[in-house]
Write an enzyme that holds these catalytic residues in place. Sequence first.
Site, PDB file in Angstrom:
ATOM      1  N   GLU A 138      77.771  49.303  57.098  1.00  0.00           N
ATOM      2  CA  GLU A 138      78.267  48.533  55.965  1.00  0.00           C
ATOM      3  C   GLU A 138      78.311  47.031  56.289  1.00  0.00           C
ATOM      4  OE1 GLU A 138      78.393  50.196  53.298  1.00  0.00           O
ATOM      5  OE2 GLU A 138      79.412  48.846  51.914  1.00  0.00           O
TER       6      GLU A 138
ATOM      7  N   HIS B 292      72.280  44.439  49.001  1.00  0.00           N
ATOM      8  CA  HIS B 292      73.177  45.336  49.749  1.00  0.00           C
ATOM      9  C   HIS B 292      72.379  46.504  50.353  1.00  0.00           C
ATOM     10  CE1 HIS B 292      77.130  47.384  50.435  1.00  0.00           C
ATOM     11  NE2 HIS B 292      76.359  48.458  50.384  1.00  0.00           N
ATOM     12  N   GLU B 293      71.634  47.199  49.491  1.00  0.00           N
ATOM     13  CA  GLU B 293      70.889  48.366  49.982  1.00  0.00           C
ATOM     14  C   GLU B 293      69.799  47.940  50.963  1.00  0.00           C
ATOM     15  OE1 GLU B 293      72.266  51.090  49.558  1.00  0.00           O
ATOM     16  OE2 GLU B 293      73.575  50.513  47.888  1.00  0.00           O
TER      17      GLU B 293
ATOM     18  N   HIS C 126      71.231  47.717  54.385  1.00  0.00           N
ATOM     19  CA  HIS C 126      71.235  49.047  55.009  1.00  0.00           C
ATOM     20  C   HIS C 126      69.820  49.408  55.486  1.00  0.00           C
ATOM     21  CE1 HIS C 126      75.323  50.289  54.173  1.00  0.00           C
ATOM     22  NE2 HIS C 126      75.204  50.172  52.868  1.00  0.00           N
TER      23      HIS C 126
HETATM   24 ZN    ZN Z   1      76.819  50.234  51.471  1.00  0.00          ZN
END
Ligand code: ZN
Length: 512
Positions: free
Chosen positions: A305, A274-275, A278
């Site tokens: 996101e 997830h990170e 980003h």
């Molecule tokens: Zn996030």
Amino acid sequence: MPDTASTEPMTPYRELLGELREIAVLGSISATLGWDQEVMMPPAAAGLRGEQAAALSTLVHERRTSPRLADLIARCEADTEVMTDPDAAANLRNIRHDYDRATRLPTELVRETAETTTLAMHAWRENRERSDFAGFAPWLTKLVDLNRRTAEALGVPEGGELYDALLDSYEPGMRAAELDRVFGELRAGLVPLIRELRENGTAPSTEWMNIPLDIAKQVAFNRGVVERMGFDFSAGRLDESTHPFCEGAGPGDTRLTTRYDAGQMLSALHGTMHETGHGLYEQGLPKAERFGQPLAEAASMGVHESQSRMWENFVGRGRPFWVWALPELQRQTGDAAIGALDVDTVFRGLNTVEPNLIRIESDEATYNLHIMLRYDLERAMLKGDLSVADLPGAWNERMRNDLGLEVPDDRRGVLQDIHWSMGAIGYFPTYTLGNLYAAQLWDALTAALPELDSQLSRGELGGLLGWLRANVHTHGRRYTAPELCERATGRPLSHEPLLRYLEGKLRPVYGL
Ligand code: ZN
């Protein structure tokens, strides 16, 4: 190109970009200090760090709202040579938008909001612990009122409502009416899907997730996946912190954090992916040439996101990725229990749907119902249609209707999230917008990359990143999120790709 050739004389536009770059450099110091605070800082430095952060943010705010900046913007807008250059015009449109928003708020309102949120966050922590909504309610009443005054000062867009003015801080160009349409259709499909999976489906086994694995081995595996995803470690780091995050401080410096638990073999992996999603967006923005310019900034929180959730869920909870990742994990760890797992067990287990009282512990499908609940309730409070006193009752009723759960106490209900105590009304929708954008982008990119599944199953993730670079990252804020979505996917935002993706994946997982 008015903004690149360094031999040209100092024009107002060049002066403006120089000023914005200095402001961005100051902001990057705050970002690096913020990372240090979460990862390295000794506890006794908290007081000094607070003063450092406050001093920098005052400095940045003064520069962002200065008459000199206003003068430079106005001179650029009057310059036809600047305004006919597409890059400069796109920058100016966003610079004007940001400047107007930053200067519309009366100093007194900004000060009152900052003071109230500091105290309200403290009150929220204490009252959440005691599960005492009544103790937090006066603070929430104040914060709703401050948000209403903020929205009025920012200005309601034409044909819009108060909520739109707040939403615009996180998701420029989005409107509540549009959220109503897309969220409403998504909810109408999700509620029955989740009910059917639970009532008629066969739930996957998840016991294997509790196979323990040395943290050193987890670190090595996570790092390998991050590298394979295309994250540039010469321009970034992966460290540990209590709450995982990504900080894109500036060109050449993007920091990721994650969190490990030796009792669960995949404890960190999806948070890490997830990170990294980003982080790849941050590294893909054209910061080297344009740091400080809107063209080097993310389009919106929702688009940010979408990048994290695509890597975490569409890739990291997809079967093709595990065709590569499971044998790789087995080879790296040499662990007998992990060696006994097969791809289907892992794939099915990672896609379990289980209504949960807590938003951040929720699965890919039920998560969106948590967001819609918060969106509807915060908007009703802002409108004055729902009183703060009636909020817990409205929350609990919605949890019962949408997720079939009885909320036992406010700690696990209306008091669970920090957002409202921070005064952030209008933020929650960006999470589900991220899922919606991710699904719609995924539709477009799988059509453009027919080999994608076979690439993923060989651990080749470069094709996917290349498409995201070209269609999302490189544009910065050239387009608003709704425009970017339409350009990259050929259609306006719709609930349909996300619902189709969830149905297509979850029904077979549950044997339906
Ligand atoms: Zn996030």
